[in-house]
Design a protein around this motif. Structure first.
Motif, PDB file in Angstrom:
ATOM      1  N   PRO A  21       4.753 -14.320 -27.792  1.00  0.00           N
ATOM      2  CA  PRO A  21       3.746 -14.372 -28.859  1.00  0.00           C
ATOM      3  C   PRO A  21       3.170 -12.996 -29.160  1.00  0.00           C
ATOM      4  N   GLU A  22       2.640 -12.856 -30.349  1.00  0.00           N
ATOM      5  CA  GLU A  22       1.917 -11.642 -30.733  1.00  0.00           C
ATOM      6  C   GLU A  22       0.757 -12.039 -31.635  1.00  0.00           C
ATOM      7  N   ASN A  23      -0.306 -11.251 -31.586  1.00  0.00           N
ATOM      8  CA  ASN A  23      -1.455 -11.485 -32.455  1.00  0.00           C
ATOM      9  C   ASN A  23      -1.311 -10.647 -33.715  1.00  0.00           C
ATOM     10  N   ILE A  24      -1.442 -11.297 -34.873  1.00  0.00           N
ATOM     11  CA  ILE A  24      -1.356 -10.580 -36.140  1.00  0.00           C
ATOM     12  C   ILE A  24      -2.554 -10.954 -36.994  1.00  0.00           C
ATOM     13  N   PHE A  25      -2.871 -10.085 -37.955  1.00  0.00           N
ATOM     14  CA  PHE A  25      -3.980 -10.372 -38.858  1.00  0.00           C
ATOM     15  C   PHE A  25      -3.591 -11.487 -39.830  1.00  0.00           C
ATOM     16  N   GLY A 163     -13.085 -18.779 -38.814  1.00  0.00           N
ATOM     17  CA  GLY A 163     -13.434 -17.452 -38.334  1.00  0.00           C
ATOM     18  C   GLY A 163     -12.332 -16.685 -37.642  1.00  0.00           C
ATOM     19  N   PHE A 164     -11.079 -17.144 -37.757  1.00  0.00           N
ATOM     20  CA  PHE A 164      -9.974 -16.447 -37.091  1.00  0.00           C
ATOM     21  C   PHE A 164      -9.466 -15.297 -37.964  1.00  0.00           C
ATOM     22  N   ALA A 165      -9.788 -14.073 -37.561  1.00  0.00           N
ATOM     23  CA  ALA A 165      -9.257 -12.910 -38.272  1.00  0.00           C
ATOM     24  C   ALA A 165      -7.814 -12.639 -37.846  1.00  0.00           C
ATOM     25  N   GLN A 166      -7.467 -13.045 -36.620  1.00  0.00           N
ATOM     26  CA  GLN A 166      -6.118 -12.890 -36.107  1.00  0.00           C
ATOM     27  C   GLN A 166      -5.632 -14.241 -35.582  1.00  0.00           C
ATOM     28  N   VAL A 167      -4.316 -14.352 -35.474  1.00  0.00           N
ATOM     29  CA  VAL A 167      -3.724 -15.601 -35.007  1.00  0.00           C
ATOM     30  C   VAL A 167      -2.501 -15.257 -34.163  1.00  0.00           C
ATOM     31  N   SER A 170       4.732 -16.475 -32.967  1.00  0.00           N
ATOM     32  CA  SER A 170       5.955 -16.032 -32.299  1.00  0.00           C
ATOM     33  C   SER A 170       6.448 -14.746 -32.946  1.00  0.00           C
ATOM     34  N   MET A 171       6.845 -13.804 -32.123  1.00  0.00           N
ATOM     35  CA  MET A 171       7.368 -12.544 -32.653  1.00  0.00           C
ATOM     36  C   MET A 171       8.641 -12.797 -33.438  1.00  0.00           C
TER      37      MET A 171
END
Length: 407
Positions: A21-25, A163-167, A170-171
């Motif tokens: 996983p990765e966090n993206i805007f 309120g989720f700026a990032q989520v 899966s990469m």
């Protein structure tokens, strides 16, 4: 001994692992796949609020026709502060504003008359009318999006509302694509006699993008050991490697030999399908490696059959295969049993939603125009020979979002 289609696809999926996983805007999340479930950090609505511009009234005044004294005003974005609704009074309220204590219903402004600071309600109002109750949509800690959700505009709206700026998604795997053959020239060059343009790499790159991967174009490896070694070594840096051509029994088809030198663990080398029998799958130090035929039609169809499901699993999708449907053949199909066949077809639909299937043209694997005309692929079973007009066949649509021609 060629592998069966079923055994081949099961072998592939058993050796494919999802990416990390990765966090993206959020503004870059469209089309990505959720890596973890999402829980609501708060209720939606977060408070009882008005669904209409109107007047908040007390329960004692809801069942009668009466005049009420307007004692205050609440706009969207404001709080009720010290306002309270008591019998005989009303508070003017805007859509989305929090309802004040004592509010039992909201009367839309169009259902009232105002006169000298008072409103006149002309008919009874059901209790609870035009109030959005706290948590009636979503409760705090409720799972609102499941792992594997493909994020579309409504999902992004919900995430932003919470309120989720990032989520966490899966990469997107990096997929190395290599064409092989001395006869190939690159796009932009004029092919000479006995030469053809390397079109497979561009078709496979497009298919990789559509399936959720990031293509890495390695260019063309020549039919010599050193060129293949250099290109295939570079391909090992990706999350998956796809080659096209160079895996038949020809004297100059060196791909397998070089792959063996690089430590390929082969799982199968041929599959009993048509087209695409010379299709192979293995791993080089854990990197899934697909060797597809060089014929453009066979290359696309074997990607659909084997690589796309693997990519879907890698990118966190819950469903690996295109949805299949049943369609009725409009003509006889002559064929031999023994191999699963992927037939390029034209699919139409009648007013009842029934599908009708006809050949998209010459099924010779050298005929690319048939692939272009096709909007579907019929899957003809191994245990059947000729198929009669009117029989049903299993198929999948190549572009399910495109409307079918009506007949």
């Amino acid at each position: 001994m060629p592998e069966t289609f079923t055994n081949a696809i099961n072998t592939i999926l058993n050796h494919i692992k999802p990416t990390a996983p990765e966090n993206i805007f959020l503004d870059g999340a469209l089309g990505r796949v959720l890596a973890t479930p999402v829980k609501a950090p708060w209720d939606i609505p977060r408070w009882d609020n008005s669904a209409m511009d109107g007047y908040a009234i007390h329960a004692a005044d809801s069942s009668c026709q009466c005049q009420l004294q307007v004692t205050g005003f609440i706009a969207a974005g404001e709080t009720a502060q010290d306002l309270e609704v008591s019998p005989g009074t009303a508070v003017k309220i805007m859509t989305g504003a929090p309802t004040p204590p004592g509010c039992a219903a909201v009367v839309p402004v169009e259902n009232t008359r105002e006169d000298s600071g008072k409103i006149i309600i002309e008919k009874p109002v059901p209790l609870g009318s035009h109030i959005r109750w706290q948590s009636e949509d979503i409760q705090q800690q409720q799972v609102v999006l499941k792992q594997g959700t493909i994020l579309q505009a409504p999902h992004i709206n919900l995430l932003a509302s919470l309120g989720f700026a990032q989520v966490s998604v899966s990469m997107q795997p990096r997929i190395a694509i290599l064409a092989t053959g001395d006869e190939l020239v690159e796009l932009g060059q004029t092919p000479g006699e006995s030469q053809i343009i390397n079109s497979n790499s561009y078709a496979l790159a497009a298919a990789v993008k559509e399936a959720g991967g990031v293509p890495v174009m390695l260019g063309t490896a020549r039919d010599c050991r050193q060129s293949l070694l250099e290109k295939l070594h570079a391909g090992q840096q990706a999350d998956m490697l796809i080659t096209s051509a160079g895996i038949s029994a020809g004297d100059r088809d060196l791909v397998r030999q070089v792959l063996d030198e690089l430590g390929l663990e082969i799982h199968f080398w041929k599959v009993d399908i048509k087209p695409g029998r010379p299709t192979a799958f293995g791993q080089i130090r854990g990197v899934p490696t697909f060797c597809l035929p060089g014929n453009p039609v066979a290359s696309i169809l074997t990607f659909e059959a084997f690589v796309r499901p693997a990519l879907r699993k890698m990118t966190g999708h819950q469903h690996f295969f295109r949805p299949v449907r049943q369609g009725r053949l409009e003509h006889e199909v002559k064929r031999k049993s023994g191999r699963r066949e992927f037939m390029r077809v034209l699919v139409t639909e009648n007013s009842k939603g029934e599908l009708f299937v006809s050949s998209a043209g010459d099924q010779n694997t050298g005929i690319m125009s048939t692939m272009v005309r096709a909007n579907g692929v019929a899957i003809l079973p191994e245990d059947r020979g000729n198929l009669l007009a009117g029989e049903y066949v299993t198929l999948f649509l190549l572009n399910p979002a495109e409307p079918l021609e009506q007949v």
